[in-house]
Motif scaffolding. Sequence first.
Motif, PDB file in Angstrom:
ATOM      1  N   MET A 167       0.679 -15.960  28.850  1.00  0.00           N
ATOM      2  CA  MET A 167       1.206 -14.709  27.841  1.00  0.00           C
ATOM      3  C   MET A 167       0.152 -13.792  27.881  1.00  0.00           C
ATOM      4  O   MET A 167      -1.028 -14.142  27.910  1.00  0.00           O
ATOM      5  N   GLN A 168       0.434 -12.780  27.876  1.00  0.00           N
ATOM      6  CA  GLN A 168      -0.542 -11.496  27.691  1.00  0.00           C
ATOM      7  C   GLN A 168      -0.502 -11.237  25.940  1.00  0.00           C
ATOM      8  O   GLN A 168       0.686 -11.024  25.625  1.00  0.00           O
ATOM      9  N   VAL A 169      -1.654 -11.338  25.548  1.00  0.00           N
ATOM     10  CA  VAL A 169      -1.902 -11.196  24.115  1.00  0.00           C
ATOM     11  C   VAL A 169      -2.536  -9.902  23.800  1.00  0.00           C
ATOM     12  O   VAL A 169      -3.569  -9.647  24.233  1.00  0.00           O
ATOM     13  N   ASN A 170      -1.919  -9.104  22.719  1.00  0.00           N
ATOM     14  CA  ASN A 170      -2.630  -8.046  22.320  1.00  0.00           C
ATOM     15  C   ASN A 170      -2.903  -7.985  20.712  1.00  0.00           C
ATOM     16  O   ASN A 170      -1.762  -8.677  20.117  1.00  0.00           O
ATOM     17  N   ARG A 171      -3.992  -7.680  20.349  1.00  0.00           N
ATOM     18  CA  ARG A 171      -4.291  -7.846  18.691  1.00  0.00           C
ATOM     19  C   ARG A 171      -4.329  -6.408  18.156  1.00  0.00           C
ATOM     20  O   ARG A 171      -4.531  -6.230  17.036  1.00  0.00           O
ATOM     21  N   ASP A 172      -4.103  -5.322  19.157  1.00  0.00           N
ATOM     22  CA  ASP A 172      -4.153  -4.213  18.740  1.00  0.00           C
ATOM     23  C   ASP A 172      -3.067  -3.279  18.112  1.00  0.00           C
ATOM     24  O   ASP A 172      -2.399  -2.505  18.597  1.00  0.00           O
ATOM     25  N   VAL A 173      -2.770  -3.932  16.919  1.00  0.00           N
ATOM     26  CA  VAL A 173      -1.465  -3.339  16.174  1.00  0.00           C
ATOM     27  C   VAL A 173      -1.823  -2.487  14.981  1.00  0.00           C
ATOM     28  O   VAL A 173      -2.922  -2.913  14.251  1.00  0.00           O
ATOM     29  N   ASP A 174      -0.967  -1.502  14.892  1.00  0.00           N
ATOM     30  CA  ASP A 174      -1.290  -0.381  14.123  1.00  0.00           C
ATOM     31  C   ASP A 174      -0.729  -0.936  12.931  1.00  0.00           C
ATOM     32  O   ASP A 174       0.381  -0.460  12.188  1.00  0.00           O
ATOM     33  N   THR A 175      -1.223  -1.760  12.149  1.00  0.00           N
ATOM     34  CA  THR A 175      -0.647  -2.424  10.772  1.00  0.00           C
ATOM     35  C   THR A 175      -0.343  -1.323   9.709  1.00  0.00           C
ATOM     36  O   THR A 175       0.962  -1.349   9.203  1.00  0.00           O
ATOM     37  N   ALA A 176      -1.163  -0.398   9.699  1.00  0.00           N
ATOM     38  CA  ALA A 176      -0.795   0.566   8.639  1.00  0.00           C
ATOM     39  C   ALA A 176       0.332   1.462   8.753  1.00  0.00           C
ATOM     40  O   ALA A 176       0.977   1.749   7.900  1.00  0.00           O
ATOM     41  N   ALA A 177       0.706   1.745  10.072  1.00  0.00           N
ATOM     42  CA  ALA A 177       1.853   2.455  10.517  1.00  0.00           C
ATOM     43  C   ALA A 177       3.237   1.563  10.412  1.00  0.00           C
ATOM     44  O   ALA A 177       3.988   2.023   9.937  1.00  0.00           O
ATOM     45  N   PHE A 178       2.992   0.316  10.534  1.00  0.00           N
ATOM     46  CA  PHE A 178       4.014  -0.645  10.389  1.00  0.00           C
ATOM     47  C   PHE A 178       4.393  -0.704   8.961  1.00  0.00           C
ATOM     48  O   PHE A 178       5.369  -0.694   8.422  1.00  0.00           O
ATOM     49  N   GLN A 179       3.189  -0.800   7.912  1.00  0.00           N
ATOM     50  CA  GLN A 179       3.555  -0.807   6.420  1.00  0.00           C
ATOM     51  C   GLN A 179       4.060   0.262   5.963  1.00  0.00           C
ATOM     52  O   GLN A 179       5.095   0.130   5.159  1.00  0.00           O
ATOM     53  N   GLN A 180       3.845   1.509   6.399  1.00  0.00           N
ATOM     54  CA  GLN A 180       4.428   2.593   5.983  1.00  0.00           C
ATOM     55  C   GLN A 180       5.986   2.685   6.420  1.00  0.00           C
ATOM     56  O   GLN A 180       6.816   3.091   5.588  1.00  0.00           O
ATOM     57  N   ALA A 181       6.243   2.291   7.745  1.00  0.00           N
ATOM     58  CA  ALA A 181       7.202   2.109   8.284  1.00  0.00           C
ATOM     59  C   ALA A 181       8.477   1.461   7.724  1.00  0.00           C
ATOM     60  O   ALA A 181       9.537   1.754   7.592  1.00  0.00           O
ATOM     61  N   VAL A 182       8.040   0.154   6.947  1.00  0.00           N
ATOM     62  CA  VAL A 182       9.080  -0.652   6.385  1.00  0.00           C
ATOM     63  C   VAL A 182       9.345  -0.418   5.038  1.00  0.00           C
ATOM     64  O   VAL A 182       9.854  -1.362   4.245  1.00  0.00           O
ATOM     65  N   GLN A 183       8.268   0.361   4.262  1.00  0.00           N
ATOM     66  CA  GLN A 183       8.701   0.643   2.960  1.00  0.00           C
ATOM     67  C   GLN A 183       9.947   0.640   2.378  1.00  0.00           C
ATOM     68  O   GLN A 183      10.353  -0.026   1.182  1.00  0.00           O
ATOM     69  N   PRO A 184      11.046   1.259   3.350  1.00  0.00           N
ATOM     70  CA  PRO A 184      12.447   1.093   2.807  1.00  0.00           C
ATOM     71  C   PRO A 184      13.027  -0.207   2.578  1.00  0.00           C
ATOM     72  O   PRO A 184      13.903  -0.651   1.932  1.00  0.00           O
ATOM     73  N   VAL A 185      12.369  -1.228   3.082  1.00  0.00           N
ATOM     74  CA  VAL A 185      12.884  -2.451   3.115  1.00  0.00           C
ATOM     75  C   VAL A 185      12.580  -3.216   1.866  1.00  0.00           C
ATOM     76  O   VAL A 185      13.240  -3.776   1.230  1.00  0.00           O
ATOM     77  N   TRP A 186      11.425  -2.615   1.305  1.00  0.00           N
ATOM     78  CA  TRP A 186      10.924  -3.082  -0.077  1.00  0.00           C
ATOM     79  C   TRP A 186      11.899  -2.520  -1.073  1.00  0.00           C
ATOM     80  O   TRP A 186      12.071  -2.958  -2.215  1.00  0.00           O
ATOM     81  N   ASP A 187      12.031  -1.086  -0.951  1.00  0.00           N
ATOM     82  CA  ASP A 187      12.937  -0.269  -1.852  1.00  0.00           C
ATOM     83  C   ASP A 187      14.294  -1.135  -1.821  1.00  0.00           C
ATOM     84  O   ASP A 187      14.902  -0.969  -2.815  1.00  0.00           O
ATOM     85  N   LYS A 188      14.988  -1.558  -0.560  1.00  0.00           N
ATOM     86  CA  LYS A 188      16.009  -1.964  -0.791  1.00  0.00           C
ATOM     87  C   LYS A 188      16.069  -3.366  -1.702  1.00  0.00           C
ATOM     88  O   LYS A 188      17.039  -3.838  -2.368  1.00  0.00           O
ATOM     89  N   PHE A 189      15.055  -4.167  -1.453  1.00  0.00           N
ATOM     90  CA  PHE A 189      14.922  -5.430  -2.194  1.00  0.00           C
ATOM     91  C   PHE A 189      14.773  -5.117  -3.680  1.00  0.00           C
ATOM     92  O   PHE A 189      15.628  -5.831  -4.447  1.00  0.00           O
ATOM     93  N   ILE A 190      14.017  -3.996  -4.002  1.00  0.00           N
ATOM     94  CA  ILE A 190      13.927  -3.820  -5.674  1.00  0.00           C
ATOM     95  C   ILE A 190      15.102  -3.333  -6.027  1.00  0.00           C
ATOM     96  O   ILE A 190      15.472  -3.613  -7.019  1.00  0.00           O
TER      97      ILE A 190
END
Length: 334
Positions: A287-310
Amino acid sequence: MNKKLLGLASMLCGLALLSTTATAATTLRFAHPAPQSDLQQVLAEAFKKEVERESDGELQVQIFPNGQLGNDAQMIDGTRSGIIDITLSGLNNFTGLVPEAAAFTLPFMFPDHEAAYRALDGKPGQQVMAKLGEFGLEGLAFPENGFREMTNNRGPIREPKGLQGLRMRVNNSIALNDMFELLGANPQQIPVNELYTALETGVVDAQDHPLGIVVSFNFNEVQKYLSLTNHAYAALALVMNKQRFDSLTPAQQQIVRNAAADATRMQRSMNIQRSESMVQQLKQKGMQVNRDVDTAAFQQAVQPVWDKFIEAHGKAMIDAIQQASAKDSAEPQS
Protein backbone atom coordinates in the motif's frame (compact mmCIF):
# COMPACT_ATOMS: atom_id res chain seq x y z
CA MET A 1 -39.50 -12.66 15.43
CA ASN A 2 -38.18 -12.98 11.85
CA LYS A 3 -36.91 -16.22 10.29
CA LYS A 4 -33.23 -15.35 10.81
CA LEU A 5 -33.75 -14.74 14.51
CA LEU A 6 -35.83 -17.93 14.80
CA GLY A 7 -33.04 -19.93 13.20
CA LEU A 8 -30.47 -18.29 15.45
CA ALA A 9 -32.65 -18.96 18.50
CA SER A 10 -32.97 -22.63 17.57
CA MET A 11 -29.22 -23.08 17.16
CA LEU A 12 -28.37 -21.29 20.38
CA CYS A 13 -31.03 -23.16 22.36
CA GLY A 14 -29.34 -26.37 21.30
CA LEU A 15 -25.97 -25.04 22.44
CA ALA A 16 -27.49 -23.88 25.72
CA LEU A 17 -28.98 -27.35 26.32
CA LEU A 18 -25.57 -28.92 25.85
CA SER A 19 -24.05 -26.39 28.25
CA THR A 20 -26.61 -26.97 31.00
CA THR A 21 -26.36 -30.73 30.77
CA ALA A 22 -22.57 -30.59 31.03
CA THR A 23 -22.35 -28.13 33.89
CA ALA A 24 -24.42 -26.04 36.25
CA ALA A 25 -22.51 -22.93 35.20
CA THR A 26 -24.25 -20.01 33.53
CA THR A 27 -23.04 -19.64 29.96
CA LEU A 28 -22.96 -16.16 28.39
CA ARG A 29 -23.00 -16.04 24.59
CA PHE A 30 -20.70 -13.24 23.33
CA ALA A 31 -20.97 -12.24 19.65
CA HIS A 32 -18.91 -9.80 17.59
CA PRO A 33 -18.42 -9.13 13.86
CA ALA A 34 -14.63 -9.13 13.51
CA PRO A 35 -12.24 -11.92 12.43
CA GLN A 36 -10.36 -13.85 15.10
CA SER A 37 -7.20 -11.96 14.15
CA ASP A 38 -8.77 -8.65 15.25
CA LEU A 39 -8.40 -6.95 18.63
CA GLN A 40 -12.13 -7.40 19.15
CA GLN A 41 -11.40 -11.11 19.55
CA VAL A 42 -8.50 -10.32 21.89
CA LEU A 43 -10.89 -8.25 24.01
CA ALA A 44 -13.50 -11.03 24.01
CA GLU A 45 -10.92 -13.61 25.11
CA ALA A 46 -9.63 -11.34 27.89
CA PHE A 47 -13.19 -10.72 29.07
CA LYS A 48 -13.91 -14.46 29.03
CA LYS A 49 -10.77 -15.31 30.98
CA GLU A 50 -11.43 -12.78 33.73
CA VAL A 51 -15.13 -13.57 34.09
CA GLU A 52 -14.51 -17.31 34.34
CA ARG A 53 -11.59 -16.88 36.75
CA GLU A 54 -13.23 -14.39 39.08
CA SER A 55 -16.53 -16.30 39.19
CA ASP A 56 -14.74 -19.59 39.97
CA GLY A 57 -16.33 -21.04 36.87
CA GLU A 58 -19.90 -20.10 37.82
CA LEU A 59 -19.97 -17.92 34.71
CA GLN A 60 -18.73 -19.26 31.38
CA VAL A 61 -18.36 -17.20 28.21
CA GLN A 62 -18.83 -18.67 24.73
CA ILE A 63 -17.42 -16.43 21.96
CA PHE A 64 -18.92 -16.23 18.47
CA PRO A 65 -16.56 -14.10 16.28
CA ASN A 66 -16.62 -13.11 12.63
CA GLY A 67 -20.36 -12.40 12.44
CA GLN A 68 -21.25 -16.06 13.08
CA LEU A 69 -24.52 -14.98 14.71
CA GLY A 70 -25.45 -12.39 12.09
CA ASN A 71 -24.52 -8.90 10.99
CA ASP A 72 -24.35 -6.00 13.45
CA ALA A 73 -28.06 -5.20 13.31
CA GLN A 74 -29.00 -8.85 13.78
CA MET A 75 -26.62 -9.27 16.72
CA ILE A 76 -28.01 -6.16 18.43
CA ASP A 77 -31.58 -7.38 17.85
CA GLY A 78 -30.57 -10.79 19.14
CA THR A 79 -29.09 -9.27 22.28
CA ARG A 80 -32.18 -7.14 22.91
CA SER A 81 -34.39 -10.23 22.58
CA GLY A 82 -32.12 -12.39 24.76
CA ILE A 83 -31.06 -14.85 22.05
CA ILE A 84 -27.52 -13.48 22.45
CA ASP A 85 -26.23 -12.37 25.86
CA ILE A 86 -23.40 -9.96 24.97
CA THR A 87 -22.59 -8.08 21.78
CA LEU A 88 -19.69 -5.89 20.70
CA SER A 89 -20.55 -3.57 17.83
CA GLY A 90 -19.79 -0.11 16.48
CA LEU A 91 -21.47 2.70 18.41
CA ASN A 92 -22.89 3.93 15.10
CA ASN A 93 -25.03 0.78 15.00
CA PHE A 94 -26.88 1.91 18.13
CA THR A 95 -27.83 5.37 16.88
CA GLY A 96 -31.18 4.10 15.65
CA LEU A 97 -32.01 3.54 19.32
CA VAL A 98 -30.16 6.57 20.71
CA PRO A 99 -29.95 9.16 17.90
CA GLU A 100 -27.98 11.70 19.94
CA ALA A 101 -25.14 9.14 20.23
CA ALA A 102 -24.35 10.00 16.61
CA ALA A 103 -22.62 13.11 17.95
CA PHE A 104 -19.65 10.89 18.83
CA THR A 105 -19.31 9.98 15.13
CA LEU A 106 -19.29 13.53 13.77
CA PRO A 107 -16.25 14.20 11.57
CA PHE A 108 -13.25 15.60 13.45
CA MET A 109 -15.06 15.52 16.81
CA PHE A 110 -11.94 14.32 18.67
CA PRO A 111 -8.31 15.43 18.24
CA ASP A 112 -6.89 12.26 19.80
CA HIS A 113 -7.74 9.01 21.59
CA GLU A 114 -7.55 10.47 25.09
CA ALA A 115 -10.12 13.14 24.29
CA ALA A 116 -12.50 10.43 23.06
CA TYR A 117 -11.94 8.37 26.21
CA ARG A 118 -12.72 11.33 28.46
CA ALA A 119 -16.07 11.82 26.73
CA LEU A 120 -17.00 8.15 26.44
CA ASP A 121 -16.02 7.28 30.02
CA GLY A 122 -17.55 10.50 31.37
CA LYS A 123 -21.08 11.86 31.56
CA PRO A 124 -21.85 11.89 27.80
CA GLY A 125 -21.03 8.20 27.47
CA GLN A 126 -22.93 7.40 30.66
CA GLN A 127 -25.97 9.18 29.23
CA VAL A 128 -25.86 6.96 26.16
CA MET A 129 -25.50 3.83 28.30
CA ALA A 130 -28.48 4.86 30.44
CA LYS A 131 -30.58 5.43 27.32
CA LEU A 132 -29.71 1.97 25.99
CA GLY A 133 -31.30 0.57 29.15
CA GLU A 134 -34.68 1.67 27.80
CA PHE A 135 -34.19 -0.78 24.92
CA GLY A 136 -33.32 -3.88 26.92
CA LEU A 137 -29.54 -3.38 26.85
CA GLU A 138 -27.08 -3.01 29.73
CA GLY A 139 -24.14 -0.90 28.64
CA LEU A 140 -20.80 -2.26 29.87
CA ALA A 141 -18.01 -0.29 28.17
CA PHE A 142 -16.82 1.59 25.09
CA PRO A 143 -13.84 -0.17 23.46
CA GLU A 144 -12.62 1.25 20.16
CA ASN A 145 -11.96 0.61 16.54
CA GLY A 146 -9.99 3.86 16.51
CA PHE A 147 -9.71 6.72 14.04
CA ARG A 148 -11.07 6.13 10.57
CA GLU A 149 -8.72 6.41 7.60
CA MET A 150 -9.48 6.37 3.86
CA THR A 151 -8.32 3.82 1.31
CA ASN A 152 -8.96 3.79 -2.43
CA ASN A 153 -7.60 2.68 -5.79
CA ARG A 154 -7.31 6.07 -7.51
CA GLY A 155 -4.66 8.02 -5.65
CA PRO A 156 -3.65 9.70 -2.37
CA ILE A 157 -6.32 11.80 -0.67
CA ARG A 158 -4.81 15.02 0.64
CA GLU A 159 -7.66 17.52 0.51
CA PRO A 160 -11.46 17.47 0.17
CA LYS A 161 -11.49 17.58 -3.63
CA GLY A 162 -9.66 14.24 -3.64
CA LEU A 163 -12.95 12.53 -2.82
CA GLN A 164 -14.87 13.80 -5.82
CA GLY A 165 -16.32 10.96 -7.86
CA LEU A 166 -15.11 8.13 -5.62
CA ARG A 167 -17.55 5.26 -5.08
CA MET A 168 -17.08 5.18 -1.31
CA ARG A 169 -18.31 2.38 0.89
CA VAL A 170 -19.75 3.78 4.10
CA ASN A 171 -21.33 2.35 7.24
CA ASN A 172 -24.77 3.39 8.48
CA SER A 173 -23.50 6.58 10.15
CA ILE A 174 -25.66 9.43 8.86
CA ALA A 175 -22.87 11.90 9.63
CA LEU A 176 -20.30 10.01 7.52
CA ASN A 177 -22.79 9.47 4.69
CA ASP A 178 -23.48 13.20 4.73
CA MET A 179 -19.76 14.01 4.83
CA PHE A 180 -18.82 11.88 1.83
CA GLU A 181 -21.81 13.05 -0.19
CA LEU A 182 -21.01 16.69 0.66
CA LEU A 183 -17.41 16.21 -0.53
CA GLY A 184 -18.48 14.81 -3.89
CA ALA A 185 -18.11 11.07 -3.31
CA ASN A 186 -20.82 8.52 -4.04
CA PRO A 187 -21.47 6.83 -0.67
CA GLN A 188 -22.82 3.28 -0.68
CA GLN A 189 -23.73 1.27 2.43
CA ILE A 190 -22.26 -2.24 2.35
CA PRO A 191 -21.87 -4.61 5.35
CA VAL A 192 -18.24 -4.96 6.36
CA ASN A 193 -18.28 -8.73 5.78
CA GLU A 194 -19.22 -8.09 2.14
CA LEU A 195 -16.79 -5.23 1.59
CA TYR A 196 -13.73 -7.18 0.42
CA THR A 197 -15.71 -8.65 -2.47
CA ALA A 198 -17.26 -5.27 -3.28
CA LEU A 199 -13.79 -3.73 -3.51
CA GLU A 200 -12.38 -6.67 -5.46
CA THR A 201 -15.17 -6.57 -8.06
CA GLY A 202 -15.25 -2.78 -8.34
CA VAL A 203 -18.71 -2.25 -6.88
CA VAL A 204 -16.94 0.44 -4.83
CA ASP A 205 -13.40 1.73 -5.22
CA ALA A 206 -12.86 3.30 -1.79
CA GLN A 207 -13.73 2.77 1.86
CA ASP A 208 -12.96 4.17 5.32
CA HIS A 209 -12.08 2.18 8.42
CA PRO A 210 -9.61 2.25 11.29
CA LEU A 211 -6.27 0.57 10.62
CA GLY A 212 -7.10 -2.57 12.59
CA ILE A 213 -10.05 -3.36 10.33
CA VAL A 214 -8.01 -2.65 7.19
CA VAL A 215 -5.42 -5.17 8.40
CA SER A 216 -7.70 -7.87 9.79
CA PHE A 217 -9.96 -7.89 6.72
CA ASN A 218 -6.95 -7.79 4.33
CA PHE A 219 -8.24 -4.76 2.44
CA ASN A 220 -4.65 -4.08 1.36
CA GLU A 221 -5.14 -6.89 -1.16
CA VAL A 222 -7.84 -4.89 -2.98
CA GLN A 223 -6.83 -1.28 -2.17
CA LYS A 224 -3.69 0.54 -3.28
CA TYR A 225 -3.71 3.87 -1.40
CA LEU A 226 -4.05 4.56 2.33
CA SER A 227 -4.55 8.18 3.43
CA LEU A 228 -4.20 8.83 7.17
CA THR A 229 -7.06 11.31 7.42
CA ASN A 230 -8.20 10.60 11.02
CA HIS A 231 -11.52 12.05 9.91
CA ALA A 232 -13.75 10.38 12.51
CA TYR A 233 -13.38 8.38 15.70
CA ALA A 234 -15.02 4.94 15.76
CA ALA A 235 -16.08 3.79 19.20
CA LEU A 236 -17.39 0.32 19.92
CA ALA A 237 -20.13 -0.44 22.42
CA LEU A 238 -20.02 -3.56 24.59
CA VAL A 239 -23.57 -4.33 25.72
CA MET A 240 -25.45 -7.13 27.45
CA ASN A 241 -29.06 -8.21 27.48
CA LYS A 242 -30.45 -6.28 30.44
CA GLN A 243 -32.73 -9.03 31.70
CA ARG A 244 -29.84 -11.48 31.62
CA PHE A 245 -27.59 -9.02 33.44
CA ASP A 246 -30.26 -8.37 36.09
CA SER A 247 -30.62 -12.13 36.64
CA LEU A 248 -27.01 -12.35 37.85
CA THR A 249 -26.12 -11.95 41.51
CA PRO A 250 -24.68 -8.55 42.53
CA ALA A 251 -21.25 -10.16 42.85
CA GLN A 252 -21.51 -11.66 39.35
CA GLN A 253 -22.68 -8.33 37.92
CA GLN A 254 -19.60 -6.65 39.36
CA ILE A 255 -17.37 -9.35 37.90
CA VAL A 256 -18.87 -8.72 34.46
CA ARG A 257 -18.47 -4.94 34.80
CA ASN A 258 -14.88 -5.22 36.03
CA ALA A 259 -13.96 -7.62 33.22
CA ALA A 260 -15.51 -5.31 30.63
CA ALA A 261 -13.58 -2.31 31.98
CA ASP A 262 -10.29 -4.21 32.19
CA ALA A 263 -10.62 -5.72 28.72
CA THR A 264 -11.51 -2.31 27.28
CA ARG A 265 -8.46 -0.61 28.82
CA MET A 266 -6.24 -3.36 27.44
CA GLN A 267 -7.82 -3.26 23.97
CA ARG A 268 -7.58 0.53 23.71
CA SER A 269 -3.93 0.47 24.76
CA MET A 270 -3.05 -2.30 22.32
CA ASN A 271 -4.81 -0.48 19.50
CA ILE A 272 -2.73 2.66 20.04
CA GLN A 273 0.50 0.70 20.44
CA ARG A 274 -0.07 -1.23 17.22
CA SER A 275 -1.09 1.73 15.05
CA GLU A 276 2.32 2.57 13.61
CA SER A 277 3.28 -1.08 13.17
CA MET A 278 0.05 -1.61 11.23
CA VAL A 279 0.92 1.30 8.94
CA GLN A 280 4.36 -0.25 8.30
CA GLN A 281 2.78 -3.66 7.78
CA LEU A 282 0.41 -2.25 5.14
CA LYS A 283 3.34 -0.48 3.45
CA GLN A 284 5.28 -3.74 3.29
CA LYS A 285 2.27 -5.37 1.68
CA GLY A 286 2.28 -2.80 -1.09
CA MET A 287 0.00 0.00 0.00
CA GLN A 288 1.09 3.58 -0.69
CA VAL A 289 0.58 5.64 2.48
CA ASN A 290 0.32 9.42 2.74
CA ARG A 291 0.11 11.54 5.90
CA ASP A 292 0.08 14.98 4.23
CA VAL A 293 -3.62 15.62 4.75
CA ASP A 294 -4.99 19.17 4.91
CA THR A 295 -7.01 18.62 8.07
CA ALA A 296 -8.04 22.28 8.37
CA ALA A 297 -9.53 22.23 4.87
CA PHE A 298 -11.49 19.07 5.70
CA GLN A 299 -12.76 20.53 8.98
CA GLN A 300 -14.00 23.64 7.23
CA ALA A 301 -15.60 21.65 4.41
CA VAL A 302 -17.60 19.35 6.74
CA GLN A 303 -19.12 22.08 8.92
CA PRO A 304 -22.53 21.63 7.22
CA VAL A 305 -22.58 18.05 8.56
CA TRP A 306 -22.38 19.44 12.10
CA ASP A 307 -25.05 22.04 11.29
CA LYS A 308 -27.40 19.32 10.04
CA PHE A 309 -26.90 17.27 13.22
CA ILE A 310 -27.59 20.30 15.42
CA GLU A 311 -30.74 21.09 13.45
CA ALA A 312 -32.02 17.54 13.98
CA HIS A 313 -30.86 16.81 17.54
CA GLY A 314 -29.83 20.08 19.15
CA LYS A 315 -26.44 21.04 20.50
CA ALA A 316 -26.64 19.61 24.03
CA MET A 317 -24.77 16.36 23.35
CA ILE A 318 -22.10 18.11 21.28
CA ASP A 319 -21.53 20.62 24.08
CA ALA A 320 -21.37 17.82 26.67
CA ILE A 321 -18.86 15.85 24.59
CA GLN A 322 -16.65 18.86 23.97
CA GLN A 323 -16.67 19.83 27.64
CA ALA A 324 -15.91 16.30 28.83
CA SER A 325 -13.21 15.69 26.24
CA ALA A 326 -11.25 18.86 27.02
CA LYS A 327 -7.80 18.23 28.55
CA ASP A 328 -8.60 20.33 31.62
CA SER A 329 -11.93 18.59 32.19
CA ALA A 330 -12.46 17.71 35.84
CA GLU A 331 -14.95 15.03 34.85
CA PRO A 332 -14.42 11.83 36.91
CA GLN A 333 -13.62 8.76 34.81
CA SER A 334 -15.31 5.42 35.32
